[in-house]
Design a protein around this motif. Structure first.
Motif, PDB file in Angstrom:
ATOM      1  N   ILE A 156       7.417 -38.945  -6.214  1.00 25.72           N
ATOM      2  CA  ILE A 156       6.747 -38.601  -4.957  1.00 25.72           C
ATOM      3  C   ILE A 156       6.880 -37.088  -4.762  1.00 25.72           C
ATOM      4  CG2 ILE A 156       6.713 -38.895  -2.450  1.00 25.72           C
ATOM      5  CD1 ILE A 156       7.901 -41.651  -2.857  1.00 25.72           C
ATOM      6  N   PRO A 157       5.762 -36.378  -4.656  1.00 28.27           N
ATOM      7  CA  PRO A 157       5.828 -34.918  -4.487  1.00 28.27           C
ATOM      8  C   PRO A 157       6.258 -34.533  -3.072  1.00 28.27           C
ATOM      9  CG  PRO A 157       3.549 -35.651  -4.406  1.00 28.27           C
ATOM     10  CD  PRO A 157       4.377 -36.868  -4.730  1.00 28.27           C
ATOM     11  N   PHE A 158       7.118 -33.509  -2.984  1.00 30.35           N
ATOM     12  CA  PHE A 158       7.583 -33.035  -1.683  1.00 30.35           C
ATOM     13  C   PHE A 158       7.551 -31.514  -1.616  1.00 30.35           C
ATOM     14  CE2 PHE A 158       9.807 -37.182  -1.585  1.00 30.35           C
ATOM     15  CZ  PHE A 158       9.436 -37.611  -0.312  1.00 30.35           C
ATOM     16  N   ASP A 159       7.232 -31.024  -0.437  1.00 27.04           N
ATOM     17  CA  ASP A 159       7.371 -29.615  -0.079  1.00 27.04           C
ATOM     18  C   ASP A 159       8.639 -29.511   0.760  1.00 27.04           C
ATOM     19  OD1 ASP A 159       6.985 -26.956   0.507  1.00 27.04           O
ATOM     20  OD2 ASP A 159       5.389 -27.303   1.974  1.00 27.04           O
ATOM     21  N   LEU A 160       9.634 -28.755   0.287  1.00 24.28           N
ATOM     22  CA  LEU A 160      10.914 -28.654   0.984  1.00 24.28           C
ATOM     23  C   LEU A 160      10.808 -27.698   2.163  1.00 24.28           C
ATOM     24  CD1 LEU A 160      13.976 -29.269   1.135  1.00 24.28           C
ATOM     25  CD2 LEU A 160      14.326 -27.313  -0.408  1.00 24.28           C
ATOM     26  N   LYS A 161      11.273 -28.153   3.321  1.00 23.80           N
ATOM     27  CA  LYS A 161      11.310 -27.322   4.514  1.00 23.80           C
ATOM     28  C   LYS A 161      12.753 -27.284   5.032  1.00 23.80           C
ATOM     29  CE  LYS A 161       6.881 -26.514   4.704  1.00 23.80           C
ATOM     30  NZ  LYS A 161       6.361 -25.158   4.391  1.00 23.80           N
ATOM     31  N   VAL A 162      13.393 -26.133   4.887  1.00 23.88           N
ATOM     32  CA  VAL A 162      14.746 -25.949   5.400  1.00 23.88           C
ATOM     33  C   VAL A 162      14.621 -25.389   6.815  1.00 23.88           C
ATOM     34  CG1 VAL A 162      16.978 -24.853   5.034  1.00 23.88           C
ATOM     35  CG2 VAL A 162      15.557 -25.469   3.064  1.00 23.88           C
ATOM     36  N   THR A 163      15.154 -26.107   7.770  1.00 25.94           N
ATOM     37  CA  THR A 163      14.899 -25.740   9.159  1.00 25.94           C
ATOM     38  C   THR A 163      16.091 -26.115  10.040  1.00 25.94           C
ATOM     39  OG1 THR A 163      13.266 -25.955  10.943  1.00 25.94           O
ATOM     40  CG2 THR A 163      13.732 -27.947   9.671  1.00 25.94           C
ATOM     41  N   TYR A 164      15.892 -26.010  11.342  1.00 27.69           N
ATOM     42  CA  TYR A 164      16.923 -26.322  12.332  1.00 27.69           C
ATOM     43  C   TYR A 164      16.327 -27.269  13.368  1.00 27.69           C
ATOM     44  CZ  TYR A 164      18.246 -21.883  10.247  1.00 27.69           C
ATOM     45  OH  TYR A 164      18.502 -20.881   9.348  1.00 27.69           O
ATOM     46  N   PHE A 165      17.181 -27.841  14.194  1.00 24.95           N
ATOM     47  CA  PHE A 165      16.656 -28.700  15.252  1.00 24.95           C
ATOM     48  C   PHE A 165      15.856 -27.814  16.212  1.00 24.95           C
ATOM     49  CE2 PHE A 165      16.342 -31.593  18.748  1.00 24.95           C
ATOM     50  CZ  PHE A 165      16.386 -32.848  18.154  1.00 24.95           C
ATOM     51  N   PRO A 166      14.619 -28.160  16.505  1.00 23.60           N
ATOM     52  CA  PRO A 166      13.754 -27.276  17.305  1.00 23.60           C
ATOM     53  C   PRO A 166      14.310 -27.003  18.697  1.00 23.60           C
ATOM     54  CG  PRO A 166      12.493 -29.059  16.286  1.00 23.60           C
ATOM     55  CD  PRO A 166      13.932 -29.392  16.093  1.00 23.60           C
ATOM     56  N   GLU A 167      14.347 -25.722  19.068  1.00 23.13           N
ATOM     57  CA  GLU A 167      14.869 -25.344  20.377  1.00 23.13           C
ATOM     58  C   GLU A 167      14.052 -25.959  21.508  1.00 23.13           C
ATOM     59  OE1 GLU A 167      15.590 -21.224  21.072  1.00 23.13           O
ATOM     60  OE2 GLU A 167      16.462 -20.878  19.103  1.00 23.13           O
ATOM     61  N   GLN A 168      12.721 -25.973  21.336  1.00 23.18           N
ATOM     62  CA  GLN A 168      11.873 -26.511  22.395  1.00 23.18           C
ATOM     63  C   GLN A 168      12.094 -28.002  22.587  1.00 23.18           C
ATOM     64  OE1 GLN A 168       9.809 -24.821  24.641  1.00 23.18           O
ATOM     65  NE2 GLN A 168       9.995 -26.841  25.569  1.00 23.18           N
ATOM     66  N   LEU A 169      12.200 -28.738  21.486  1.00 25.90           N
ATOM     67  CA  LEU A 169      12.445 -30.176  21.595  1.00 25.90           C
ATOM     68  C   LEU A 169      13.814 -30.447  22.206  1.00 25.90           C
ATOM     69  CD1 LEU A 169      11.492 -33.059  21.041  1.00 25.90           C
ATOM     70  CD2 LEU A 169      12.452 -32.866  18.728  1.00 25.90           C
ATOM     71  N   LEU A 170      14.807 -29.647  21.827  1.00 29.04           N
ATOM     72  CA  LEU A 170      16.144 -29.803  22.397  1.00 29.04           C
ATOM     73  C   LEU A 170      16.108 -29.559  23.903  1.00 29.04           C
ATOM     74  CD1 LEU A 170      19.027 -30.417  21.401  1.00 29.04           C
ATOM     75  CD2 LEU A 170      19.396 -27.957  21.237  1.00 29.04           C
ATOM     76  N   ALA A 171      15.356 -28.536  24.324  1.00 29.44           N
ATOM     77  CA  ALA A 171      15.230 -28.238  25.756  1.00 29.44           C
ATOM     78  C   ALA A 171      14.550 -29.381  26.494  1.00 29.44           C
ATOM     79  CB  ALA A 171      14.450 -26.941  25.950  1.00 29.44           C
ATOM     80  N   ASP A 172      13.501 -29.945  25.868  1.00 21.58           N
ATOM     81  CA  ASP A 172      12.790 -31.073  26.486  1.00 21.58           C
ATOM     82  C   ASP A 172      13.705 -32.284  26.626  1.00 21.58           C
ATOM     83  OD1 ASP A 172      10.548 -29.497  26.552  1.00 21.58           O
ATOM     84  OD2 ASP A 172       9.599 -30.407  24.787  1.00 21.58           O
ATOM     85  N   LYS A 173      14.506 -32.538  25.602  1.00 23.83           N
ATOM     86  CA  LYS A 173      15.402 -33.690  25.635  1.00 23.83           C
ATOM     87  C   LYS A 173      16.521 -33.510  26.659  1.00 23.83           C
ATOM     88  CE  LYS A 173      13.570 -36.270  22.382  1.00 23.83           C
ATOM     89  NZ  LYS A 173      13.054 -37.630  22.660  1.00 23.83           N
ATOM     90  N   LEU A 174      17.021 -32.281  26.783  1.00 26.67           N
ATOM     91  CA  LEU A 174      18.045 -32.008  27.804  1.00 26.67           C
ATOM     92  C   LEU A 174      17.494 -32.278  29.199  1.00 26.67           C
ATOM     93  CD1 LEU A 174      19.691 -28.721  26.442  1.00 26.67           C
ATOM     94  CD2 LEU A 174      20.835 -30.927  26.747  1.00 26.67           C
ATOM     95  N   ARG A 175      16.252 -31.877  29.401  1.00 24.17           N
ATOM     96  CA  ARG A 175      15.618 -32.124  30.701  1.00 24.17           C
ATOM     97  C   ARG A 175      15.402 -33.624  30.915  1.00 24.17           C
ATOM     98  NH1 ARG A 175      10.583 -30.301  29.724  1.00 24.17           N
ATOM     99  NH2 ARG A 175      10.061 -32.468  29.223  1.00 24.17           N
ATOM    100  N   ASP A 176      14.915 -34.315  29.880  1.00 20.78           N
ATOM    101  CA  ASP A 176      14.604 -35.742  30.004  1.00 20.78           C
ATOM    102  C   ASP A 176      15.842 -36.594  30.264  1.00 20.78           C
ATOM    103  OD1 ASP A 176      11.986 -35.055  29.531  1.00 20.78           O
ATOM    104  OD2 ASP A 176      11.969 -35.712  27.441  1.00 20.78           O
ATOM    105  N   CYS A 177      16.983 -36.152  29.714  1.00 16.79           N
ATOM    106  CA  CYS A 177      18.203 -36.952  29.904  1.00 16.79           C
ATOM    107  C   CYS A 177      18.906 -36.610  31.213  1.00 16.79           C
ATOM    108  CB  CYS A 177      19.150 -36.785  28.720  1.00 16.79           C
ATOM    109  SG  CYS A 177      19.983 -35.183  28.638  1.00 16.79           S
TER     110      CYS A 177
END
Length: 369
Positions: free
Chosen positions: A192-213
């Motif tokens: 299965i071919p893959f393109d590797l993406k080395v990244t971090y947990f998205p700041e915007q999603l983390l902010a949204d989740k902090l607000r939602d919780c």
């Protein structure tokens, strides 16, 4: 499964239609040979396996080898692996030196507003705004030089750590490398071919989740706690830099209120990341759906999400922690039962107003658990 000819598969490749290539009986064969389609590579492979290409034009080598049924998939795999091992010898010899050099970077700072286009920002923020000869020279020696240095150092760091991390994947027995550069493919895992993406947990999603919780806005909570502790809040920083600045102050403050604040914030973030790890479908979709238009694609991706749970702002340092990375990556690949259905990812890209289907995997590497 389809059974397309070379020209049909080539057209799909040029149109970035990877799902239909993978759905073809010979699609993976096409992609592997595509990665080794340079003149020298093709000629070496054909010589090694007595494939007659006399009288065939250079541009047709790829098609000739692809359509030659005497060329087996095992021969292709063995050749790719042998070429990678040859290249890897030199990089292994140099790896300790490279990691040592990477560890000399102490500050990961992009240097202001440059983003991904140096030329655009120099023109817009300096050339078109400054009329004074003396002033623009001051800027070149001051803020512009500092910004260019930060941009260059960060780009240098990301380039060489990406090569090291790719090698850690390619060293594993279940992974087949690519020989040359081929768009949107870094390696194959169980074909299965893959393109590797080395990244971090998205700041915007983390902010949204902090607000939602129910936690609220992190910067607002930081300011509130700073006021309680009479910690000075500057007004000359942008929101992101201010958040990091105040959080560092809070980390250094030994008073119970500060310690409790840091612990609660850290616990909330850890829970959000743990929930994403246990149920990664939402995060994988988020990564695809929040791509910029200029770099958009729907290729198969292997997301490597790095998180320093003791200090998320230092997660970038994990890219050079080779022993930790190798252990976790190989452990994941050792235990990877490649269930095709579990890799299926569907996402909707709003800018293109279209739904896409691809395959993706994700590995969370959390330090300081």
């Amino acid at each position: 499964m389809t059974n397309l000819n070379f020209k049909q598969l080539d057209k799909l490749f040029r149109n970035n239609d990877f799902p239909n290539i993978e759905n073809d009986i010979r699609g993976i064969r096409f992609l592997k040979l595509r990665s080794m389609s340079r003149k020298e590579t093709m000629e070496e492979f054909c010589t090694l396996h007595a494939v007659n290409i006399v009288g065939i034009k250079l541009k047709d080598y790829f098609e000739a080898v692809f359509e030659n049924m005497k060329v087996t998939d095992d021969q292709i795999n063995d050749y790719i692996n042998s070429k990678y091992r040859q290249e890897r010898v030199e990089r292994i010899r140099n790896q300790d030196y490279l990691v040592d050099q990477l560890n000399r970077l102490q500050l990961f700072d992009w240097g202001g507003s440059f983003g991904n286009s140096l030329e655009k920002n120099i023109i817009n923020n300096y050339v078109k705004k400054i009329q004074s000869f003396d002033k623009i020279n001051e800027e070149i020696e001051g803020s512009l030089l500092s910004s260019m240095r930060g941009y260059t150092l960060n780009s240098w760091y990301n380039h060489w750590t990406s090569i090291i991390i790719e090698d850690l994947f390619k060293d594993h027995d279940s992974v087949l490398p690519t020989v040359g550069l081929v768009k949107k493919i870094d390696f194959f895992v169980n074909d299965i071919p893959f393109d590797l993406k080395v990244t971090y947990f998205p700041e915007q999603l983390l902010a949204d989740k902090l607000r939602d919780c129910g936690y609220g806005n992190e910067l607002t909570m930081l300011k509130k706690t700073c006021r309680i502790l009479n910690i000075f809040i500057p007004n000359d920083l942008n929101p992101r830099d201010l958040k990091l600045h105040l959080l560092n102050k809070m980390l250094e403050d030994q008073r119970p209120v500060a310690k409790q604040f840091v612990k609660e914030l850290r616990d909330e973030k850890r829970k959000i990341i743990a929930d994403a790890e246990n149920s990664p479908v939402e995060l994988k979709k988020w990564f695809y759906e929040n791509q910029g238009e200029a770099r958009f694609d729907a290729s198969n991706r292997f997301f490597l999400v790095l998180t320093d749970e003791t200090d998320m702002a230092s997660s970038w340092k994990l890219k050079r922690n080779i022993v930790f990375l190798q252990e976790k990556i190989h452990e994941h690949l050792d235990n990877l039962a490649m269930d095709i259905d579990s890799l299926d990812t569907e996402f909707y890209w709003a800018q293109g107003q279209k739904t896409y289907n691809c395959k993706s995997d994700i590995l969370f590497l959390k330090y300081g658990e």
